[in-house]
Design a protein around this motif. Structure first.
Motif, mmCIF file in Angstrom:
data_model
loop_
_atom_site.group_PDB
_atom_site.id
_atom_site.type_symbol
_atom_site.label_atom_id
_atom_site.label_comp_id
_atom_site.label_asym_id
_atom_site.label_seq_id
_atom_site.Cartn_x
_atom_site.Cartn_y
_atom_site.Cartn_z
ATOM 1 N N VAL A 1 0.845 -1.205 0.000
ATOM 2 C CA VAL A 1 0.000 0.000 0.000
ATOM 3 C C VAL A 1 0.872 1.243 0.000
ATOM 4 O O VAL A 1 0.648 2.184 -0.784
ATOM 5 N N ARG A 2 1.888 1.253 0.847
ATOM 6 C CA ARG A 2 2.777 2.413 0.930
ATOM 7 C C ARG A 2 3.510 2.631 -0.397
ATOM 8 O O ARG A 2 3.646 3.764 -0.875
ATOM 9 N N ALA A 3 3.977 1.543 -1.010
ATOM 10 C CA ALA A 3 4.692 1.646 -2.289
ATOM 11 C C ALA A 3 3.772 2.167 -3.389
ATOM 12 O O ALA A 3 4.202 2.956 -4.244
ATOM 13 N N ARG A 4 2.517 1.758 -3.358
ATOM 14 C CA ARG A 4 1.566 2.241 -4.369
ATOM 15 C C ARG A 4 1.298 3.741 -4.222
ATOM 16 O O ARG A 4 1.151 4.439 -5.218
ATOM 17 N N TYR A 5 1.229 4.224 -2.988
ATOM 18 C CA TYR A 5 1.054 5.659 -2.787
ATOM 19 C C TYR A 5 2.256 6.434 -3.312
ATOM 20 O O TYR A 5 2.100 7.464 -3.974
ATOM 21 N N VAL A 6 3.451 5.948 -3.038
ATOM 22 C CA VAL A 6 4.657 6.630 -3.524
ATOM 23 C C VAL A 6 4.689 6.597 -5.049
ATOM 24 O O VAL A 6 4.978 7.618 -5.698
ATOM 25 N N ALA A 7 4.367 5.459 -5.651
ATOM 26 C CA ALA A 7 4.364 5.344 -7.108
ATOM 27 C C ALA A 7 3.328 6.278 -7.729
ATOM 28 O O ALA A 7 3.593 6.917 -8.761
ATOM 29 N N ALA A 8 2.156 6.365 -7.112
ATOM 30 C CA ALA A 8 1.118 7.260 -7.630
ATOM 31 C C ALA A 8 1.568 8.714 -7.550
ATOM 32 O O ALA A 8 1.365 9.492 -8.492
ATOM 33 N N TYR A 9 2.184 9.086 -6.438
ATOM 34 C CA TYR A 9 2.679 10.452 -6.286
ATOM 35 C C TYR A 9 3.718 10.767 -7.363
ATOM 36 O O TYR A 9 3.664 11.820 -8.004
ATOM 37 N N LEU A 10 4.663 9.865 -7.556
ATOM 38 C CA LEU A 10 5.712 10.094 -8.553
ATOM 39 C C LEU A 10 5.139 10.169 -9.965
ATOM 40 O O LEU A 10 5.571 11.003 -10.770
ATOM 41 N N ALA A 11 4.169 9.320 -10.281
ATOM 42 C CA ALA A 11 3.549 9.347 -11.604
ATOM 43 C C ALA A 11 2.800 10.657 -11.825
ATOM 44 O O ALA A 11 2.897 11.265 -12.902
ATOM 45 N N ASP A 12 2.069 11.109 -10.820
ATOM 46 C CA ASP A 12 1.340 12.382 -10.932
ATOM 47 C C ASP A 12 2.312 13.543 -11.097
ATOM 48 O O ASP A 12 2.076 14.456 -11.888
ATOM 49 N N ASP A 13 3.409 13.509 -10.352
ATOM 50 C CA ASP A 13 4.408 14.574 -10.414
ATOM 51 C C ASP A 13 5.069 14.606 -11.789
ATOM 52 O O ASP A 13 5.249 15.674 -12.376
ATOM 53 N N ARG A 14 5.449 13.433 -12.298
ATOM 54 C CA ARG A 14 6.079 13.365 -13.624
ATOM 55 C C ARG A 14 5.145 13.839 -14.723
ATOM 56 O O ARG A 14 5.575 14.474 -15.684
ATOM 57 N N ALA A 15 3.855 13.526 -14.579
ATOM 58 C CA ALA A 15 2.872 13.920 -15.588
ATOM 59 C C ALA A 15 2.521 15.397 -15.491
ATOM 60 O O ALA A 15 1.906 15.951 -16.406
ATOM 61 N N GLY A 16 2.898 16.031 -14.391
ATOM 62 C CA GLY A 16 2.578 17.438 -14.201
ATOM 63 C C GLY A 16 1.122 17.668 -13.836
ATOM 64 O O GLY A 16 0.618 18.781 -13.960
ATOM 65 N N ASP A 17 0.438 16.620 -13.397
ATOM 66 C CA ASP A 17 -0.967 16.712 -13.022
ATOM 67 C C ASP A 17 -1.068 17.156 -11.559
ATOM 68 O O ASP A 17 -1.026 16.349 -10.637
ATOM 69 N N VAL A 18 -1.198 18.453 -11.381
ATOM 70 C CA VAL A 18 -1.202 19.040 -10.042
ATOM 71 C C VAL A 18 -2.415 18.582 -9.232
ATOM 72 O O VAL A 18 -2.303 18.307 -8.033
ATOM 73 N N ILE A 19 -3.557 18.476 -9.877
ATOM 74 C CA ILE A 19 -4.775 18.072 -9.166
ATOM 75 C C ILE A 19 -4.650 16.634 -8.678
ATOM 76 O O ILE A 19 -4.948 16.332 -7.513
ATOM 77 N N ALA A 20 -4.190 15.738 -9.532
ATOM 78 C CA ALA A 20 -4.018 14.339 -9.133
ATOM 79 C C ALA A 20 -2.950 14.210 -8.046
ATOM 80 O O ALA A 20 -3.113 13.433 -7.101
ATOM 81 N N ARG A 21 -1.878 14.993 -8.174
ATOM 82 C CA ARG A 21 -0.820 14.945 -7.162
ATOM 83 C C ARG A 21 -1.339 15.421 -5.808
ATOM 84 O O ARG A 21 -1.072 14.809 -4.775
ATOM 85 N N ASP A 22 -2.110 16.502 -5.811
ATOM 86 C CA ASP A 22 -2.670 17.005 -4.558
ATOM 87 C C ASP A 22 -3.669 16.013 -3.955
ATOM 88 O O ASP A 22 -3.736 15.861 -2.740
ATOM 89 N N TRP A 23 -4.428 15.322 -4.802
ATOM 90 C CA TRP A 23 -5.355 14.313 -4.299
ATOM 91 C C TRP A 23 -4.583 13.150 -3.670
ATOM 92 O O TRP A 23 -4.964 12.658 -2.613
ATOM 93 N N THR A 24 -3.503 12.750 -4.305
ATOM 94 C CA THR A 24 -2.673 11.686 -3.750
ATOM 95 C C THR A 24 -2.073 12.119 -2.412
ATOM 96 O O THR A 24 -2.039 11.327 -1.461
ATOM 97 N N LEU A 25 -1.630 13.359 -2.324
ATOM 98 C CA LEU A 25 -1.105 13.866 -1.053
ATOM 99 C C LEU A 25 -2.185 13.873 0.033
ATOM 100 O O LEU A 25 -1.917 13.544 1.189
#
Length: 74
Positions: A21-45
């Motif tokens: 679960v923890r690894a999936r959250y980190v992976a999702a954050y990194l993917a959102d950050d790389r994609a430049g999707d600020v809304i998705a990144r903030d939701w993940t945070l």
């Protein structure tokens, strides 16, 4: 005479699930950050903050996320 030896499992299945679960959250954050999707990144945070609040006995995942932007010492 045969001797049987019990070999304990390498880790608890719940620990492995928690790590997944923890690894999936980190992976999702990194993917959102790389994609430049600020809304998705903030939701993940936000989800990570809720995860940390629900698991006070675990090390804060937000600390790991914050450390991703910290440069490593040479």
């Amino acid at each position: 005479m045969s001797v049987l030896t019990l070999i304990p499992a390498a880790s608890d299945p719940f620990d492995a699930a928690e790590a997944d679960v923890r690894a999936r959250y980190v992976a999702a954050y990194l993917a959102d950050d790389r994609a430049g999707d600020v809304i998705a990144r903030d939701w993940t945070l936000y989800e990570i903050e809720m995860y940390d609040a629900a698991n006070p006995d675990q090390p804060p995942l937000m600390d790991e996320i914050d450390a991703l932007d910290t440069p490593a010492a040479a």
